[in-house]
Write an enzyme that holds these catalytic residues in place. Structure first.
Site, PDB file in Angstrom:
ATOM      1  N   ASP A 106     -34.735 -61.731  71.878  1.00 25.81           N
ATOM      2  CA  ASP A 106     -35.867 -62.634  72.049  1.00 25.81           C
ATOM      3  C   ASP A 106     -37.031 -62.210  71.149  1.00 25.81           C
ATOM      4  O   ASP A 106     -37.112 -61.046  70.728  1.00 25.81           O
ATOM      5  CB  ASP A 106     -36.360 -62.604  73.506  1.00 25.81           C
ATOM      6  CG  ASP A 106     -35.313 -63.121  74.470  1.00 25.81           C
ATOM      7  OD1 ASP A 106     -34.417 -63.859  74.031  1.00 25.81           O
ATOM      8  OD2 ASP A 106     -35.396 -62.773  75.662  1.00 25.81           O
TER       9      ASP A 106
HETATM   10  N1  URA Z   1     -31.793 -60.202  77.500  1.00 26.93           N
HETATM   11  C1  URA Z   1     -32.986 -60.831  77.389  1.00 26.93           C
HETATM   12  O1  URA Z   1     -33.512 -61.362  78.358  1.00 26.93           O
HETATM   13  N2  URA Z   1     -33.570 -60.838  76.177  1.00 26.93           N
HETATM   14  C2  URA Z   1     -33.055 -60.242  75.083  1.00 26.93           C
HETATM   15  O2  URA Z   1     -33.674 -60.268  74.018  1.00 26.93           O
HETATM   16  C3  URA Z   1     -31.826 -59.593  75.219  1.00 26.93           C
HETATM   17  C4  URA Z   1     -31.195 -59.589  76.449  1.00 26.93           C
END
Ligand code: URA
Length: 238
Positions: A106
């Site tokens: 993310d």
């Molecule tokens: N889980 C999440 O919520 N975000 C990420 O970036 C990776 C795994």
């Protein structure tokens, strides 16, 4: 590296997986210097031999494997009209080779991101069948306890009805802000954040620290990157 197996050259050139290119060779659509190639393992010289698929010349691309400590605020994508991407953090000599990120983090997640132009390896690492384990460090708002460890182990039903595969939660510190390690063998959209949300907690910091046998180099500050060592590449391929 000038000499390599024909199937490897084709797979690295983005033609398909090693299995798929073997099928193409069997079908007789690949030629090397004008002769139909019969042996997927034949050694070709990338600097001299002319490899064709039908009428299309295969241009061998140099393969590149990059470990990045992804910083917050950049998106895991190769191009975006308005946001800064992880590829924007690389110099032109790397971006010329058209590398792409393997999997997604993310925008506000930090940590280990593999960036490569080896489609075969990317496919292998992302394949749900392989279940490559990813390790994350997280800080959460809300006290994490043994019930959460059990829930991760049993699978958590997310808000869209999806039940997660068994995962491991290791508590490092439990408090109003808790610190944990999470080990996941799948990678659904916002998975960790949604898993904690389902348990009434909020992830306030998330960092990936390992993907299979590849461990984030602690010397890399957020935004920094280095090429993988030969040993790291081999360990991922095996
Ligand atoms: N889980 C999440 O919520 N975000 C990420 O970036 C990776 C795994």
């Amino acid at each position: 590296m000038a000499k390599m197996r024909l199937d490897k050259l084709l797979a690295h050139s983005g033609i398909g997986t090693r299995k798929e290119v073997k099928k193409l060779i069997k079908k007789g659509v690949i030629t090397v210097n004008g002769q139909i190639a019969k042996d997927a393992g034949m050694i070709v010289d990338t600097a001299r031999d002319e490899v064709f698929m039908g009428n299309d010349k295969i241009d061998y691309k140099e393969v590149v494997y990059i470990m990045m400590n992804k910083p917050k605020g950049v998106i895991t994508s190769t191009y975006d009209p308005s946001e800064r991407t992880v590829i924007d953090l690389l110099p032109p000599e790397m971006t010329l080779l058209n590398p792409f990120p393997v999997g997604r983090l993310d925008k506000d997640t930090e940590g280990l991101l593999l960036i490569t132009n080896d489609g075969e390896l990317a496919h292998k690492l992302l394949s749900p069948k392989k279940g490559v384990v990813k390790k994350y460090y997280a800080q959460t708002q809300g006290i994490v306890d043994e019930n959460d460890v059990k829930a991760f182990k049993e699978g958590i039903t997310l808000e869209d009805g999806y039940k997660t595969l068994p995962a491991r939660l290791e508590i490092l510190r439990a408090g109003s802000t808790s610190e944990v390690y999470i080990y996941l063998s799948e990678g659904k959209y916002h998975q960790i954040k949604r898993m904690f949300k389902a348990l009434g907690k909020q992830v306030i910091y998330l960092k990936r620290i390992a993907m299979g046998c590849l461990i984030l180099d602690e010397n890399l500050k957020p935004g920094e990157w280095r090429e993988l060592t030969k040993e790291e590449v081999e360990s991922l391929q095996n």
